[in-house]
Write a protein that holds these residues in place. Sequence first.
Motif, PDB file in Angstrom:
ATOM      1  N   THR A   1      -9.341 -25.121 -13.346  1.00 46.65           N
ATOM      2  CA  THR A   1     -10.203 -25.444 -12.174  1.00 46.65           C
ATOM      3  C   THR A   1     -10.694 -26.992 -12.763  1.00 46.65           C
ATOM      4  O   THR A   1     -10.873 -27.856 -11.868  1.00 46.65           O
ATOM      5  CB  THR A   1     -11.423 -24.371 -12.235  1.00 46.65           C
ATOM      6  N   ASN A   2     -11.194 -27.128 -14.000  1.00 47.01           N
ATOM      7  CA  ASN A   2     -11.640 -28.273 -14.613  1.00 47.01           C
ATOM      8  C   ASN A   2     -10.786 -29.179 -14.554  1.00 47.01           C
ATOM      9  O   ASN A   2     -10.933 -30.445 -14.286  1.00 47.01           O
ATOM     10  CB  ASN A   2     -12.161 -28.245 -15.698  1.00 47.01           C
ATOM     11  N   ALA A   3      -9.343 -28.947 -14.675  1.00 50.70           N
ATOM     12  CA  ALA A   3      -8.449 -30.032 -14.584  1.00 50.70           C
ATOM     13  C   ALA A   3      -8.250 -30.631 -12.957  1.00 50.70           C
ATOM     14  O   ALA A   3      -8.142 -31.646 -12.824  1.00 50.70           O
ATOM     15  CB  ALA A   3      -7.085 -29.444 -14.807  1.00 50.70           C
TER      16      ALA A   3
ATOM     17  N   ASP B   1     -10.885 -27.429 -20.165  1.00 56.96           N
ATOM     18  CA  ASP B   1      -9.548 -27.175 -19.626  1.00 56.96           C
ATOM     19  C   ASP B   1      -8.429 -27.202 -20.518  1.00 56.96           C
ATOM     20  O   ASP B   1      -8.905 -27.096 -21.887  1.00 56.96           O
ATOM     21  CB  ASP B   1      -9.459 -27.977 -18.280  1.00 56.96           C
ATOM     22  N   ALA B   2      -7.368 -26.828 -20.155  1.00 52.83           N
ATOM     23  CA  ALA B   2      -6.157 -26.944 -21.336  1.00 52.83           C
ATOM     24  C   ALA B   2      -6.255 -27.776 -22.531  1.00 52.83           C
ATOM     25  O   ALA B   2      -5.952 -27.384 -23.575  1.00 52.83           O
ATOM     26  CB  ALA B   2      -4.892 -26.828 -20.596  1.00 52.83           C
ATOM     27  N   PRO B   3      -6.443 -28.962 -22.380  1.00 51.35           N
ATOM     28  CA  PRO B   3      -6.427 -30.013 -23.572  1.00 51.35           C
ATOM     29  C   PRO B   3      -7.433 -29.552 -24.632  1.00 51.35           C
ATOM     30  O   PRO B   3      -7.362 -29.296 -25.757  1.00 51.35           O
ATOM     31  CB  PRO B   3      -7.029 -31.230 -23.008  1.00 51.35           C
ATOM     32  N   GLU B   4      -8.713 -29.098 -24.080  1.00 50.15           N
ATOM     33  CA  GLU B   4      -9.478 -28.640 -25.085  1.00 50.15           C
ATOM     34  C   GLU B   4      -9.457 -27.312 -25.541  1.00 50.15           C
ATOM     35  O   GLU B   4      -9.570 -26.929 -26.738  1.00 50.15           O
ATOM     36  CB  GLU B   4     -11.143 -28.608 -24.523  1.00 50.15           C
ATOM     37  N   MET B   5      -9.079 -26.440 -24.691  1.00 48.04           N
ATOM     38  CA  MET B   5      -8.779 -25.076 -25.014  1.00 48.04           C
ATOM     39  C   MET B   5      -7.689 -24.894 -26.110  1.00 48.04           C
ATOM     40  O   MET B   5      -7.856 -23.965 -26.915  1.00 48.04           O
ATOM     41  CB  MET B   5      -8.234 -24.166 -24.003  1.00 48.04           C
ATOM     42  N   MET B   6      -6.823 -25.757 -26.041  1.00 52.12           N
ATOM     43  CA  MET B   6      -5.698 -25.807 -27.028  1.00 52.12           C
ATOM     44  C   MET B   6      -6.252 -26.016 -28.444  1.00 52.12           C
ATOM     45  O   MET B   6      -5.430 -25.416 -29.407  1.00 52.12           O
ATOM     46  CB  MET B   6      -4.413 -26.681 -26.558  1.00 52.12           C
ATOM     47  N   LYS B   7      -7.428 -26.770 -28.618  1.00 55.45           N
ATOM     48  CA  LYS B   7      -7.772 -27.067 -29.873  1.00 55.45           C
ATOM     49  C   LYS B   7      -8.468 -25.827 -30.454  1.00 55.45           C
ATOM     50  O   LYS B   7      -8.653 -25.814 -31.759  1.00 55.45           O
ATOM     51  CB  LYS B   7      -8.660 -28.003 -29.759  1.00 55.45           C
ATOM     52  N   ARG B   8      -8.681 -24.745 -29.830  1.00 54.52           N
ATOM     53  CA  ARG B   8      -9.389 -23.580 -30.441  1.00 54.52           C
ATOM     54  C   ARG B   8      -8.430 -22.430 -30.082  1.00 54.52           C
ATOM     55  O   ARG B   8      -8.785 -21.311 -30.348  1.00 54.52           O
ATOM     56  CB  ARG B   8     -10.760 -23.373 -29.728  1.00 54.52           C
ATOM     57  N   LEU B   9      -7.439 -22.435 -29.506  1.00 50.31           N
ATOM     58  CA  LEU B   9      -6.490 -21.504 -29.454  1.00 50.31           C
ATOM     59  C   LEU B   9      -6.158 -20.601 -30.422  1.00 50.31           C
ATOM     60  O   LEU B   9      -6.280 -19.394 -30.512  1.00 50.31           O
ATOM     61  CB  LEU B   9      -4.983 -21.833 -28.835  1.00 50.31           C
TER      62      LEU B   9
ATOM     63  N   LEU C   1      -2.685 -15.024 -16.690  1.00 49.61           N
ATOM     64  CA  LEU C   1      -3.442 -16.133 -16.389  1.00 49.61           C
ATOM     65  C   LEU C   1      -4.277 -15.951 -15.223  1.00 49.61           C
ATOM     66  O   LEU C   1      -3.896 -15.064 -14.211  1.00 49.61           O
ATOM     67  CB  LEU C   1      -2.529 -17.130 -15.901  1.00 49.61           C
ATOM     68  N   VAL C   2      -5.187 -16.611 -15.043  1.00 50.28           N
ATOM     69  CA  VAL C   2      -6.145 -16.903 -13.984  1.00 50.28           C
ATOM     70  C   VAL C   2      -6.337 -18.091 -13.286  1.00 50.28           C
ATOM     71  O   VAL C   2      -6.895 -18.877 -14.019  1.00 50.28           O
ATOM     72  CB  VAL C   2      -7.894 -16.058 -14.354  1.00 50.28           C
ATOM     73  N   ASP C   3      -5.802 -18.239 -12.116  1.00 54.82           N
ATOM     74  CA  ASP C   3      -5.844 -19.594 -11.686  1.00 54.82           C
ATOM     75  C   ASP C   3      -7.212 -20.185 -10.966  1.00 54.82           C
ATOM     76  O   ASP C   3      -8.172 -19.296 -11.077  1.00 54.82           O
ATOM     77  CB  ASP C   3      -4.533 -19.790 -10.546  1.00 54.82           C
ATOM     78  N   PRO C   4      -7.381 -21.169 -10.435  1.00 57.64           N
ATOM     79  CA  PRO C   4      -8.638 -21.751  -9.782  1.00 57.64           C
ATOM     80  C   PRO C   4      -9.186 -20.922  -8.900  1.00 57.64           C
ATOM     81  O   PRO C   4      -8.574 -20.152  -8.109  1.00 57.64           O
ATOM     82  CB  PRO C   4      -8.369 -23.028  -9.451  1.00 57.64           C
ATOM     83  N   GLN C   5     -10.324 -20.802  -8.608  1.00 58.38           N
ATOM     84  CA  GLN C   5     -11.321 -20.113  -7.613  1.00 58.38           C
ATOM     85  C   GLN C   5     -11.215 -20.821  -6.246  1.00 58.38           C
ATOM     86  O   GLN C   5     -11.192 -22.023  -6.335  1.00 58.38           O
ATOM     87  CB  GLN C   5     -12.693 -20.124  -8.030  1.00 58.38           C
ATOM     88  N   TYR C   6     -11.243 -19.940  -5.316  1.00 56.93           N
ATOM     89  CA  TYR C   6     -11.591 -20.577  -3.900  1.00 56.93           C
ATOM     90  C   TYR C   6     -13.053 -20.782  -3.731  1.00 56.93           C
ATOM     91  O   TYR C   6     -13.730 -19.956  -3.886  1.00 56.93           O
ATOM     92  CB  TYR C   6     -11.124 -19.491  -2.963  1.00 56.93           C
ATOM     93  N   SER C   7     -13.398 -22.097  -3.634  1.00 53.73           N
ATOM     94  CA  SER C   7     -14.636 -22.412  -3.540  1.00 53.73           C
ATOM     95  C   SER C   7     -14.918 -23.886  -2.835  1.00 53.73           C
ATOM     96  O   SER C   7     -13.796 -24.717  -2.879  1.00 53.73           O
ATOM     97  CB  SER C   7     -15.364 -22.576  -4.862  1.00 53.73           C
ATOM     98  N   PRO C   8     -16.049 -24.309  -2.223  1.00 51.96           N
ATOM     99  CA  PRO C   8     -16.076 -25.679  -1.593  1.00 51.96           C
ATOM    100  C   PRO C   8     -15.656 -26.730  -2.611  1.00 51.96           C
ATOM    101  O   PRO C   8     -14.872 -27.784  -2.310  1.00 51.96           O
ATOM    102  CB  PRO C   8     -17.417 -25.825  -1.331  1.00 51.96           C
ATOM    103  N   ALA C   9     -16.033 -26.659  -3.710  1.00 49.90           N
ATOM    104  CA  ALA C   9     -15.802 -27.812  -4.747  1.00 49.90           C
ATOM    105  C   ALA C   9     -14.167 -28.045  -5.067  1.00 49.90           C
ATOM    106  O   ALA C   9     -13.657 -29.189  -5.239  1.00 49.90           O
ATOM    107  CB  ALA C   9     -16.449 -27.630  -5.858  1.00 49.90           C
TER     108      ALA C   9
END
Length: 330
Positions: free
Chosen positions: A195-197, A169-177, A228-236
Amino acid sequence: MSSLRPFCLTPALAATAATLLLLLTPASQSRAQTHAAPATPAPVQPADPASAPHAQTTVAATSPEQRGITARAIDKVKEVARSAGDIFSRVPCLPPKGGSKAMGSLPHVASKLVAGQPVVIVAFGSSSTAGFGASSPEFNYPNRLAAQLRRHYPTADITVVNAGVGGEDAPEMMKRLQTQVIDVHPDMVIWQVGTNAVLRNLDPGETAKLVEDGISRIQAAGGTDIVLVDPQYSPAVNQRAESAGKMIKLLGNVAELRKVGIFPRFEVMRDWHENQSIPVEGFVIADGLHMNDWGYACFAQLLADDIIRSVGQIKLGVNVPADVKTYRPM
């Protein structure tokens, strides 16, 4: 509706099928270029007519057992092609009922397409971008998006880079931005995040701050449309409805503040279920989180439709101010 059944080819079957398809249908090499890939594949040399008889002899000389493996591999490849071709004939991909029309434009990528210049799109995100849940890499959304755009603009030079890494999620993605997004100098970045956040109980506010910082860095490099693409609609995700709701709202606020696009994936997918009466298992796999082939395909279709609409605006001479980039598909 009938569900799509994932299949799996062993390395041996895949290699056999790929070899035969190259021998029997050289034109498929050009079609393969529609697929997005994080790395450039090794070049395939054009077929030499003088070598064709030898190639046919090689195939004919295989053992009965090898021919059986080959036949099964080809059947699997044909099954993939059929699945790709009729995926929307089973259940059509429709925009949300009563959804808002597109606002603004995607001026950079649209202008490049109108001018006949090469277009580079980076799909940045986590497992939804990498394509977890798809029955084949061909069916992840970046590949589907590339294929749709190339069908609509057959003479265009379009590259869609899949920069998705599962679990991030954002913390890891920022490292490879910098290396995987900014240094690529893309015309468009589709950033799937949040989503992972939610699943990891990260603070939605901290995630939004990181995303805003990332957008600022991309914009400082210039010449890039951002969606931007926000989280998905899903049971989890729905099990953490409060956190998911905050994340979706904050990402929308960031998009409005930074004047970038937002693809409301949660609302789009909820519309599939609640208004279009598609069972959740019709677009989400058994883990209750990731999309299946149909879900990825429809997601890519709606994204592509909005890019195509934006190109049409510019071709018609619609005056879109340079700082108006915010849009909501459909």
